[in-house]
Write an enzyme that holds these catalytic residues in place. Structure first.
Site: not given
Length: 323
Positions: A12, A186, A8
């Site tokens: 995230g 990417k 997180a």
């Protein structure tokens, strides 16, 4: 569909916040320090696309995780992958889908070996964000997209379900039938950018001003050649879009690897630069700019480790040792 977001942080946490904003069922799997930040300050995103703040997002520690989730959205640094897999292992049940947003490719094999390839989608995101004081997430530009798909290119029932789940959240998302090719492209871009930014210690505008823009283009060409050798030659539209980006005067574009170096943080040298170089033709190794960039960043890693070790072993003010 219930979602477990693993990692997180700046990436995230951003997507978790946008999904919470869209009233999705989101739980954050966090370590104690991040749990303390979220408990004290909440999940806060500052963005040109709109600020959001959730005072009490739902969090779990790995010790408390005791049930499977429908979707695991995995956002961690590649060097933390092994620890991350251990932390969310109990969240993977027979019907769980893992959507990783890591850079590079080899994490697909690691996740497949641990949980079964059938559980793992390909995925990538385009997002520039960072964590600042109090664990707030700052979105640094206007790009915030997430692409995903089956590794074999199929549009499956679960891909359709995830497409519906992400629809309506305040970021761009779409399924891809060429997700592995997308991930390679990417990877080519971020490896080229990380290599030239780290070597020259500057953003693209500074590199252009220093008359070294050809170095970035040469690195891009080298990375493209490696991808072609591996069977993933970049598509013409990728080259048309990407090549000019290394020659834009005044461009603030830089790599997160350089930002990590500048703040003395760990970097993904082996995962972004080393793994790509390892896939090159054997004859390539002796004339490689990428190898020079990798050696440069590995030298930084060695110095960082030495400094950290010296701090641990330094005598304290009482003449003893730090433990």
């Amino acid at each position: 569909m219930n979602i477990l977001v693993v990692g997180a942080g700046a990436v995230g946490g951003y997507f978790a916040g946008r999904l919470l904003e869209a009233d999705r069922d989101v739980t954050l799997l966090v370590r104690p320090r991040r749990a303390e930040e979220l408990d004290k300050f909440g999940l806060h995103i500052a963005s040109i696309a709109g600020d959001v703040h959730f005072p009490s997002p739902r969090t779990l520690s790995s010790d408390a995780l005791d049930r499977p989730f429908d979707l695991v959205l995995l956002s961690c640094k590649a060097y933390d992958l092994e620890n991350a897999m251990n932390s969310f292992a109990k969240a993977v049940g027979p019907s769980t889908t893992i959507l990783p947003l890591l850079n590079g490719i080899r994490h697909l094999d690691a996740l497949g070996q641990r949980f079964g390839r059938e559980h793992v989608l390909g995925g990538q995101c385009l997002l520039s964000s960072t964590l600042v004081a109090e664990g707030r997430i700052v979105h640094l530009n206007d790009s915030h997209s997430l692409t995903f798909g089956e590794q074999d290119g199929a549009i499956s029932v679960r891909v359709e379900a995830i497409t519906s789940l992400l629809s309506g959240a305040r970021f761009d998302s779409w399924p891809s039938t060429t997700i592995v090719q997308d991930m390679w492209e990417k990877w080519i871009f971020i490896a080229s950018l990380a290599a030239v930014s780290s070597l020259m210690r500057g953003n693209i505008g500074d590199i252009v001003a220093g008359a070294a823009d050809a170095l970035g283009v040469d690195l891009l060409d080298e990375c493209c050649a490696i991808a072609a050798h591996a069977g993933f030659a970049p598509r013409p539209d990728f080259l048309t879009r990407t090549r000019p980006m290394f020659r834009v005067a005044g461009s603030p574009l830089t790599a997160s690897m350089l930002r990590d170096i500048e703040r003395g943080a760990p970097v993904e040298a082996d995962h972004i630069l080393g793994d790509l170089l390892s896939r090159a033709d054997a004859s390539h190794q002796g004339r490689s700019l990428l190898a020079i960039a990798l050696a440069h960043v590995k030298t930084y890693e060695a110095g960082r480790e030495r400094k950290n070790l010296s701090q641990i072993l330094a005598p304290d003010c009482a003449g003893g040792r730090r433990h």
